[in-house]
Design an enzyme around this catalytic site. Sequence first.
Site, PDB file in Angstrom:
ATOM      1  N   CYS A  53      -7.382   9.776  30.191  1.00 30.14           N
ATOM      2  CA  CYS A  53      -6.530   8.631  30.570  1.00 30.14           C
ATOM      3  C   CYS A  53      -5.052   9.026  30.536  1.00 30.14           C
ATOM      4  O   CYS A  53      -4.516   9.435  29.499  1.00 30.14           O
ATOM      5  CB  CYS A  53      -6.814   7.466  29.621  1.00 30.14           C
ATOM      6  SG  CYS A  53      -5.526   6.216  29.548  1.00 30.14           S
ATOM      7  N   CYS A  56      -2.953   7.055  28.064  1.00 35.69           N
ATOM      8  CA  CYS A  56      -3.239   7.498  26.693  1.00 35.69           C
ATOM      9  C   CYS A  56      -2.468   8.772  26.371  1.00 35.69           C
ATOM     10  O   CYS A  56      -1.901   8.921  25.281  1.00 35.69           O
ATOM     11  CB  CYS A  56      -4.739   7.744  26.509  1.00 35.69           C
ATOM     12  SG  CYS A  56      -5.782   6.317  26.909  1.00 35.69           S
ATOM     13  N   CYS A 182       9.272 -13.336  -5.888  1.00 39.99           N
ATOM     14  CA  CYS A 182       9.629 -14.659  -6.419  1.00 39.99           C
ATOM     15  C   CYS A 182       8.375 -15.491  -6.735  1.00 39.99           C
ATOM     16  O   CYS A 182       7.540 -15.741  -5.867  1.00 39.99           O
ATOM     17  CB  CYS A 182      10.511 -15.371  -5.399  1.00 39.99           C
ATOM     18  SG  CYS A 182      10.567 -17.163  -5.532  1.00 39.99           S
ATOM     19  N   CYS A 185       8.075 -18.744  -4.783  1.00 40.77           N
ATOM     20  CA  CYS A 185       7.690 -18.463  -3.389  1.00 40.77           C
ATOM     21  C   CYS A 185       6.175 -18.272  -3.287  1.00 40.77           C
ATOM     22  O   CYS A 185       5.534 -18.743  -2.344  1.00 40.77           O
ATOM     23  CB  CYS A 185       8.396 -17.205  -2.876  1.00 40.77           C
ATOM     24  SG  CYS A 185      10.197 -17.270  -2.962  1.00 40.77           S
TER      25      CYS A 185
END
Length: 430
Positions: A53, A56, A182, A185
Amino acid sequence: MEVLIAGLVLLIVGANALYPTSSDVVDLTPSNFDRLVLQSDNVWIVEFYAPWCGHCQQLVPEYGKAATALKGVVKVGGVNADEHKSLAGKYGVRGFPTIKIFGADKNKPDDYDGARSAQAIVDAGLNAAKQKSYAALGGKKSSSGSKSGDVKDVIELTDSNFNKLVLDSDDMWLVEFYAPWCGHCKNLAPHWASAATELKGKVKLGALDATVHTLKASEYGVQGYPTIKFFAPGKKDSDSVADYDGGRTSSDIVNWALDKLAENIPAPEVVQILGERSLKDACESKPLCVVSVLPHILDCQADCRNGYLKILKALAEKYKKKMWGWVWAEAGAQPNIEEALEIGGFGYPAMAVVNVKKMKYSLLRGSFSQDGISEFLRDLSYGRGGTAPLKGAQLPPIYETEPWDGKDGEPPQEEDIDLSDVDLDDKDEL
């Protein structure tokens, strides 16, 4: 002799693979794929390629650079799909190169559709790793009872994409500025994901790692974590921001966002169905579409019709947070709609509510009044009331019609017949 054989083996392998053994791109085969990719905790970027290919071959240097840059953070591999057809077929590979990202859910890899550059591939890999970490923080249902959500519905924001996604859009945004370490968080994460899923299509929720993307964090004066900022719908600039002052459960976030949305958006227009385009524009992207068929103008003149439209507009205002579509047609103007929704059997006016995505509808069987319709819509919003499948499982054909001019209807005038030239005395004899 042994050296010669080893050299031949390497030549054969090299002929069938794009990446040399010295590359940081891991050679994946059916014998090692499950162990290395599916059973590991690592995020993997996997290219399915064919050695012949051209695209590719052009990707090789960029993909190799990405693999080196991501080393120790995200694994990068390649599958020779020409040789290992069964493995490629398992993941629906139909063209080359196909790149898939195996992140938080290894059974459902994401298709990579970004640019074929090392930088873009690295960004995608880092984003997948971040999403996986975010999922690990918020994947379990919290003890406070937050609903499950999909972290993919939380949009990852950066210094480079913030203006384009947030400021240049007309959408309403809630943006969380967080730090990975945190604790607050981490507690917010499942609620944020749940709210993002529930508000999908109405309000966008984003998250920005303020420890990495410091420019935007600094611009908006972020000094603690998490900090949540609100960006109103419509045109924005760098000053179009306000602090979020609601609670931190998913229901708090959803209710706060919907209240803000209602403050900033007008009630949806009650649109006359004039053709296929008007119906699709009003209904296709909406959760539900309220379809009314009003009496013919000769049976219900302008004052009468405006009374019905006033009811519909008041209800559109009342339920505007639902983001429903509202349309109407005159009796007999759209017979295919009436037939598909079984409207008209109880006379006019009549109403049905359609879920366009599921192709189901529910028929108003009570009174066409503000109280009667409101009760009907309230029941639907709570998941009560019977539904029926839309005939044909698609929207019916729509006729092109003229818009109502707002005036009373006039019955058709009978044509005057001039009898002056007719000799009434001329009769055919039998």
